[in-house]
Motif scaffolding. Structure first.
Motif, PDB file in Angstrom:
ATOM      1  N   SER A   1       0.836  -1.194   0.000  1.00  0.00           N
ATOM      2  CA  SER A   1       0.000   0.000   0.000  1.00  0.00           C
ATOM      3  C   SER A   1       0.875   1.248   0.000  1.00  0.00           C
ATOM      4  O   SER A   1       1.900   1.311   0.689  1.00  0.00           O
ATOM      5  N   GLY A   2       0.474   2.245  -0.788  1.00  0.00           N
ATOM      6  CA  GLY A   2       1.173   3.522  -0.802  1.00  0.00           C
ATOM      7  C   GLY A   2       2.358   3.610  -1.733  1.00  0.00           C
ATOM      8  O   GLY A   2       3.031   4.643  -1.783  1.00  0.00           O
ATOM      9  N   CYS A   3       2.633   2.556  -2.510  1.00  0.00           N
ATOM     10  CA  CYS A   3       3.839   2.580  -3.352  1.00  0.00           C
ATOM     11  C   CYS A   3       3.606   3.292  -4.688  1.00  0.00           C
ATOM     12  O   CYS A   3       4.570   3.611  -5.390  1.00  0.00           O
ATOM     13  N   GLY A   4       2.358   3.546  -5.070  1.00  0.00           N
ATOM     14  CA  GLY A   4       2.095   4.268  -6.318  1.00  0.00           C
ATOM     15  C   GLY A   4       1.295   3.495  -7.348  1.00  0.00           C
ATOM     16  O   GLY A   4       1.153   3.935  -8.488  1.00  0.00           O
ATOM     17  N   LYS A   5       0.754   2.342  -6.974  1.00  0.00           N
ATOM     18  CA  LYS A   5       0.016   1.517  -7.942  1.00  0.00           C
ATOM     19  C   LYS A   5      -1.222   2.247  -8.478  1.00  0.00           C
ATOM     20  O   LYS A   5      -1.498   2.235  -9.673  1.00  0.00           O
ATOM     21  N   THR A   6      -1.970   2.888  -7.575  1.00  0.00           N
ATOM     22  CA  THR A   6      -3.164   3.614  -8.002  1.00  0.00           C
ATOM     23  C   THR A   6      -2.798   4.785  -8.903  1.00  0.00           C
ATOM     24  O   THR A   6      -3.468   5.042  -9.914  1.00  0.00           O
ATOM     25  N   SER A   7      -1.737   5.501  -8.562  1.00  0.00           N
ATOM     26  CA  SER A   7      -1.286   6.624  -9.407  1.00  0.00           C
ATOM     27  C   SER A   7      -0.921   6.141 -10.805  1.00  0.00           C
ATOM     28  O   SER A   7      -1.209   6.814 -11.810  1.00  0.00           O
ATOM     29  N   LEU A   8      -0.296   4.970 -10.880  1.00  0.00           N
ATOM     30  CA  LEU A   8       0.046   4.402 -12.179  1.00  0.00           C
ATOM     31  C   LEU A   8      -1.212   4.128 -13.003  1.00  0.00           C
ATOM     32  O   LEU A   8      -1.294   4.491 -14.180  1.00  0.00           O
ATOM     33  N   LEU A   9      -2.218   3.497 -12.387  1.00  0.00           N
ATOM     34  CA  LEU A   9      -3.456   3.211 -13.112  1.00  0.00           C
ATOM     35  C   LEU A   9      -4.140   4.496 -13.556  1.00  0.00           C
ATOM     36  O   LEU A   9      -4.671   4.578 -14.675  1.00  0.00           O
ATOM     37  N   ARG A  10      -4.149   5.502 -12.705  1.00  0.00           N
ATOM     38  CA  ARG A  10      -4.772   6.784 -13.071  1.00  0.00           C
ATOM     39  C   ARG A  10      -4.027   7.436 -14.236  1.00  0.00           C
ATOM     40  O   ARG A  10      -4.630   8.093 -15.084  1.00  0.00           O
ATOM     41  N   GLY A  11      -2.712   7.256 -14.283  1.00  0.00           N
ATOM     42  CA  GLY A  11      -1.944   7.780 -15.416  1.00  0.00           C
ATOM     43  C   GLY A  11      -2.288   7.060 -16.706  1.00  0.00           C
ATOM     44  O   GLY A  11      -2.460   7.690 -17.755  1.00  0.00           O
ATOM     45  N   ILE A  12      -2.410   5.739 -16.656  1.00  0.00           N
ATOM     46  CA  ILE A  12      -2.779   4.969 -17.845  1.00  0.00           C
ATOM     47  C   ILE A  12      -4.184   5.345 -18.312  1.00  0.00           C
ATOM     48  O   ILE A  12      -4.455   5.446 -19.509  1.00  0.00           O
ATOM     49  N   ALA A  13      -5.081   5.593 -17.344  1.00  0.00           N
ATOM     50  CA  ALA A  13      -6.460   5.950 -17.677  1.00  0.00           C
ATOM     51  C   ALA A  13      -6.579   7.378 -18.199  1.00  0.00           C
ATOM     52  O   ALA A  13      -7.630   7.753 -18.742  1.00  0.00           O
ATOM     53  N   GLY A  14      -5.541   8.174 -18.036  1.00  0.00           N
ATOM     54  CA  GLY A  14      -5.595   9.568 -18.461  1.00  0.00           C
ATOM     55  C   GLY A  14      -6.185  10.496 -17.422  1.00  0.00           C
ATOM     56  O   GLY A  14      -6.454  11.661 -17.685  1.00  0.00           O
ATOM     57  N   LEU A  15      -6.359   9.987 -16.200  1.00  0.00           N
ATOM     58  CA  LEU A  15      -6.911  10.804 -15.121  1.00  0.00           C
ATOM     59  C   LEU A  15      -5.824  11.588 -14.398  1.00  0.00           C
ATOM     60  O   LEU A  15      -6.122  12.472 -13.600  1.00  0.00           O
ATOM     61  N   HIS A  16      -4.591  11.239 -14.650  1.00  0.00           N
ATOM     62  CA  HIS A  16      -3.448  11.968 -14.106  1.00  0.00           C
ATOM     63  C   HIS A  16      -2.427  12.125 -15.232  1.00  0.00           C
ATOM     64  O   HIS A  16      -2.131  11.162 -15.930  1.00  0.00           O
ATOM     65  N   HIS A  17      -1.926  13.331 -15.403  1.00  0.00           N
ATOM     66  CA  HIS A  17      -0.981  13.614 -16.482  1.00  0.00           C
ATOM     67  C   HIS A  17       0.430  13.709 -15.901  1.00  0.00           C
ATOM     68  O   HIS A  17       0.804  14.716 -15.317  1.00  0.00           O
ATOM     69  N   PHE A  18       1.214  12.643 -16.047  1.00  0.00           N
ATOM     70  CA  PHE A  18       2.609  12.694 -15.622  1.00  0.00           C
ATOM     71  C   PHE A  18       3.394  13.520 -16.641  1.00  0.00           C
ATOM     72  O   PHE A  18       3.318  13.261 -17.849  1.00  0.00           O
TER      73      PHE A  18
ATOM     74  N   GLU B   1      -1.452   2.695 -30.891  1.00  0.00           N
ATOM     75  CA  GLU B   1      -2.075   3.969 -30.535  1.00  0.00           C
ATOM     76  C   GLU B   1      -1.370   4.593 -29.334  1.00  0.00           C
ATOM     77  O   GLU B   1      -1.351   4.026 -28.243  1.00  0.00           O
ATOM     78  N   ILE B   2      -0.766   5.765 -29.546  1.00  0.00           N
ATOM     79  CA  ILE B   2      -0.069   6.475 -28.475  1.00  0.00           C
ATOM     80  C   ILE B   2      -1.081   7.318 -27.703  1.00  0.00           C
ATOM     81  O   ILE B   2      -1.782   8.145 -28.277  1.00  0.00           O
ATOM     82  N   TRP B   3      -1.135   7.077 -26.390  1.00  0.00           N
ATOM     83  CA  TRP B   3      -2.055   7.826 -25.546  1.00  0.00           C
ATOM     84  C   TRP B   3      -1.367   9.035 -24.909  1.00  0.00           C
ATOM     85  O   TRP B   3      -2.009  10.023 -24.603  1.00  0.00           O
ATOM     86  N   GLN B   4      -0.059   8.927 -24.677  1.00  0.00           N
ATOM     87  CA  GLN B   4       0.687  10.058 -24.138  1.00  0.00           C
ATOM     88  C   GLN B   4       2.143   9.935 -24.536  1.00  0.00           C
ATOM     89  O   GLN B   4       2.741   8.863 -24.469  1.00  0.00           O
ATOM     90  N   ASP B   5       2.697  11.064 -24.991  1.00  0.00           N
ATOM     91  CA  ASP B   5       4.141  11.176 -25.195  1.00  0.00           C
ATOM     92  C   ASP B   5       4.519  12.630 -24.959  1.00  0.00           C
ATOM     93  O   ASP B   5       3.753  13.387 -24.350  1.00  0.00           O
TER      94      ASP B   5
END
Length: 196
Positions: free
Chosen positions: A19-36, A46-50
């Motif tokens: 818990s707390g290592c960043g797994k949820t943040s990773l999923l949110r980034g893949i989903a486009g809900l967080h922009h790293f 298909e490129i979703w982010q570059d």
């Protein structure tokens, strides 16, 4: 967070980490809900982010099951499920199939605030499956369920995803759950170490 990995094997890829290592943040980034800022994400060709582009979440063909379920509080269970079916064919057959498998029949007319944590998770899983996504992201989707129900649902989820060849990233800290559902398992610390 500095992490990089490729999934080349079809099926259900488990991602295990504390818990707390960043797994949820990773999923949110893949989903486009967080922009790293320096993120890169691609599904097939298909490129979703570059460095120059960012595909918004509503244009990404994903199903997402967050830890809290993410249900629409102004809709009952049936309308939450139907929301995910707006763009697919053969709606009735898939709706009945998923309602039966996830034991949602008695809940269809209930408001979401009247659901238990486990019931909310089952509805969220059903809604995500009913979108027929190209990529399914599942964040601790069964953590509120008891073992017997969890075992039944894992069997159904695995069968459904394999039948329709839906690529899945399944996050959990439960090694036994991942053993039951995943085709392959990635360890968070291992892929983080390989990314540095």
């Amino acid at each position: 967070m500095n992490i990089s990995f490729d999934i080349t094997t079809p099926g259900i890829t488990g991602l295990r980490g504390p818990s707390g290592c960043g797994k949820t943040s990773l999923l949110r980034g893949i989903a486009g809900l967080h922009h790293f800022p320096q993120g890169y994400c691609r599904l097939g060709d298909e490129i979703w982010q570059d460095d120059t582009s960012f595909l918004p979440p509503w244009k990404r063909p994903i199903g997402y099951v967050p830890q809290d379920g993410g249900l629409f509080v102004h809709l009952n269970v049936k309308k939450n499920l139907l929301f995910g079916m707006r763009f697919i064919d053969q709606k009735e057959r898939f709706l009945h199939e998923i309602v039966d498998a996830l034991h949602l029949g008695p809940l269809l007319e209930r408001r979401t605030h009247a659901l238990s944590g486990g019931e909310r998770q089952r509805v969220a899983i059903g809604r995500a499956l009913l979108t027929h996504p190209k990529l399914l992201l599942m964040d601790e989707p069964l953590s509120a369920l008891d073992f017997d129900i969890k075992s039944d649902i894992i069997f159904y989820i695995k069968e459904f995803l394999e039948k329709y060849k839906i690529l899945t990233l399944y996050v959990s800290h439960d090694a036994e759950e991942l053993r039951m559902v995943a085709t392959q398992v990635l360890d968070w610390h291992a892929i983080q170490k390989n990314s540095t």
